[in-house]
Design a protein around this motif. Structure first.
Motif, PDB file in Angstrom:
ATOM      1  N   GLY A  25     -12.454   1.793  52.569  1.00  0.00           N
ATOM      2  CA  GLY A  25     -11.683   2.670  51.035  1.00  0.00           C
ATOM      3  C   GLY A  25     -10.574   3.851  51.762  1.00  0.00           C
ATOM      4  N   ARG A  26     -11.566   4.403  52.196  1.00  0.00           N
ATOM      5  CA  ARG A  26     -10.407   5.459  52.801  1.00  0.00           C
ATOM      6  C   ARG A  26      -9.175   5.118  53.898  1.00  0.00           C
ATOM      7  NH1 ARG A  26     -15.142   8.879  54.904  1.00  0.00           N
ATOM      8  NH2 ARG A  26     -16.630   8.483  53.207  1.00  0.00           N
ATOM      9  N   ALA A  27      -9.552   4.172  54.833  1.00  0.00           N
ATOM     10  CA  ALA A  27      -8.830   4.062  55.964  1.00  0.00           C
ATOM     11  C   ALA A  27      -7.350   2.841  54.948  1.00  0.00           C
ATOM     12  CB  ALA A  27      -9.641   2.837  57.028  1.00  0.00           C
ATOM     13  N   ARG A  28      -8.033   2.634  53.979  1.00  0.00           N
ATOM     14  CA  ARG A  28      -6.556   1.670  53.462  1.00  0.00           C
ATOM     15  C   ARG A  28      -5.857   2.752  52.487  1.00  0.00           C
ATOM     16  NH1 ARG A  28      -7.287  -1.859  48.142  1.00  0.00           N
ATOM     17  NH2 ARG A  28      -5.767  -2.332  47.827  1.00  0.00           N
ATOM     18  N   THR A  29      -6.654   3.545  52.201  1.00  0.00           N
ATOM     19  CA  THR A  29      -5.532   4.740  51.639  1.00  0.00           C
ATOM     20  C   THR A  29      -4.604   5.157  52.464  1.00  0.00           C
ATOM     21  OG1 THR A  29      -7.922   5.032  49.907  1.00  0.00           O
ATOM     22  CG2 THR A  29      -6.115   6.702  49.526  1.00  0.00           C
ATOM     23  N   VAL A  30      -5.426   5.332  53.328  1.00  0.00           N
ATOM     24  CA  VAL A  30      -4.704   6.492  54.375  1.00  0.00           C
ATOM     25  C   VAL A  30      -3.370   5.584  54.925  1.00  0.00           C
ATOM     26  CG1 VAL A  30      -4.531   7.583  56.437  1.00  0.00           C
ATOM     27  CG2 VAL A  30      -6.681   7.814  54.909  1.00  0.00           C
ATOM     28  N   SER A  84     -19.485   7.012  45.969  1.00  0.00           N
ATOM     29  CA  SER A  84     -18.390   8.270  47.178  1.00  0.00           C
ATOM     30  C   SER A  84     -17.898   6.610  47.909  1.00  0.00           C
ATOM     31  CB  SER A  84     -19.700   8.525  48.389  1.00  0.00           C
ATOM     32  OG  SER A  84     -20.291   7.202  48.966  1.00  0.00           O
ATOM     33  N   PRO A  85     -16.301   6.922  48.695  1.00  0.00           N
ATOM     34  CA  PRO A  85     -15.526   6.042  48.855  1.00  0.00           C
ATOM     35  C   PRO A  85     -16.033   5.437  50.389  1.00  0.00           C
ATOM     36  CG  PRO A  85     -14.696   8.047  48.658  1.00  0.00           C
ATOM     37  CD  PRO A  85     -15.735   7.631  48.259  1.00  0.00           C
ATOM     38  N   THR A  86     -15.994   4.214  50.610  1.00  0.00           N
ATOM     39  CA  THR A  86     -16.402   3.413  51.771  1.00  0.00           C
ATOM     40  C   THR A  86     -15.181   3.826  52.283  1.00  0.00           C
ATOM     41  OG1 THR A  86     -14.986   1.539  51.617  1.00  0.00           O
ATOM     42  CG2 THR A  86     -17.693   1.577  51.088  1.00  0.00           C
ATOM     43  N   ARG A  87     -15.588   4.084  53.789  1.00  0.00           N
ATOM     44  CA  ARG A  87     -14.649   3.961  55.434  1.00  0.00           C
ATOM     45  C   ARG A  87     -13.676   3.076  55.386  1.00  0.00           C
ATOM     46  NH1 ARG A  87     -17.020   7.146  59.842  1.00  0.00           N
ATOM     47  NH2 ARG A  87     -19.038   7.150  59.717  1.00  0.00           N
TER      48      ARG A  87
END
Length: 132
Positions: free
Chosen positions: A19-24, A14-17
């Motif tokens: 990682g998701r924040a970077r993607t967004v 699962s992606p980390t927080r």
């Protein structure tokens, strides 16, 4: 398989927080830059009076306005194509080169501040680096 192995596999899958924040964050920059370049390029291609006058001041001819407009629209669209990191990186690198030229033209020919092209170029450079 033991339960520890299942838990550790689930955690890494699962992606980390962050990682998701970077993607967004990178998508926000890509969408903003893409929209800006598509709109700016469209204004050049449509023959907006300000764009025509600016390229007259530059002295390279209106063909150059059309070329820059095409490159901006293509680069802006290239930033928005999902799941194509090579295309995104190429589009971002092309926009960096375009913004370097714009900054030089602003200072050397038009006598205006290069702030906007430098900011857009830096953001495009960040996109190019992140999409490696």
């Amino acid at each position: 398989m033991n339960t520890f192995a299942l838990r550790s596999t689930a955690r890494t899958a699962s992606p980390t927080r962050s990682g998701r924040a970077r993607t967004v964050g990178i998508w926000v920059v890509r969408i903003g830059l893409g929209a800006q370049f598509v709109m700016g390029g469209a204004a050049k291609l449509a023959g907006d009076a300000q764009m025509v006058a600016m390229f007259d001041d530059i002295g390279a001819g209106q063909w150059f306005r059309l070329l820059v407009g095409i490159l901006e629209v293509a680069g802006g669209i290239g930033l928005l194509v999902p799941r194509r990191p090579r295309l995104t990186r190429l589009a971002a690198a092309g926009l960096v080169a375009l913004m370097v030229g714009a900054a030089i033209t602003n200072v050397g020919v038009l006598g205006t501040a290069p702030t906007l092209p430098l900011v857009f170029g830096a953001l495009a450079g960040a996109v190019a680096l992140v999409r490696r």
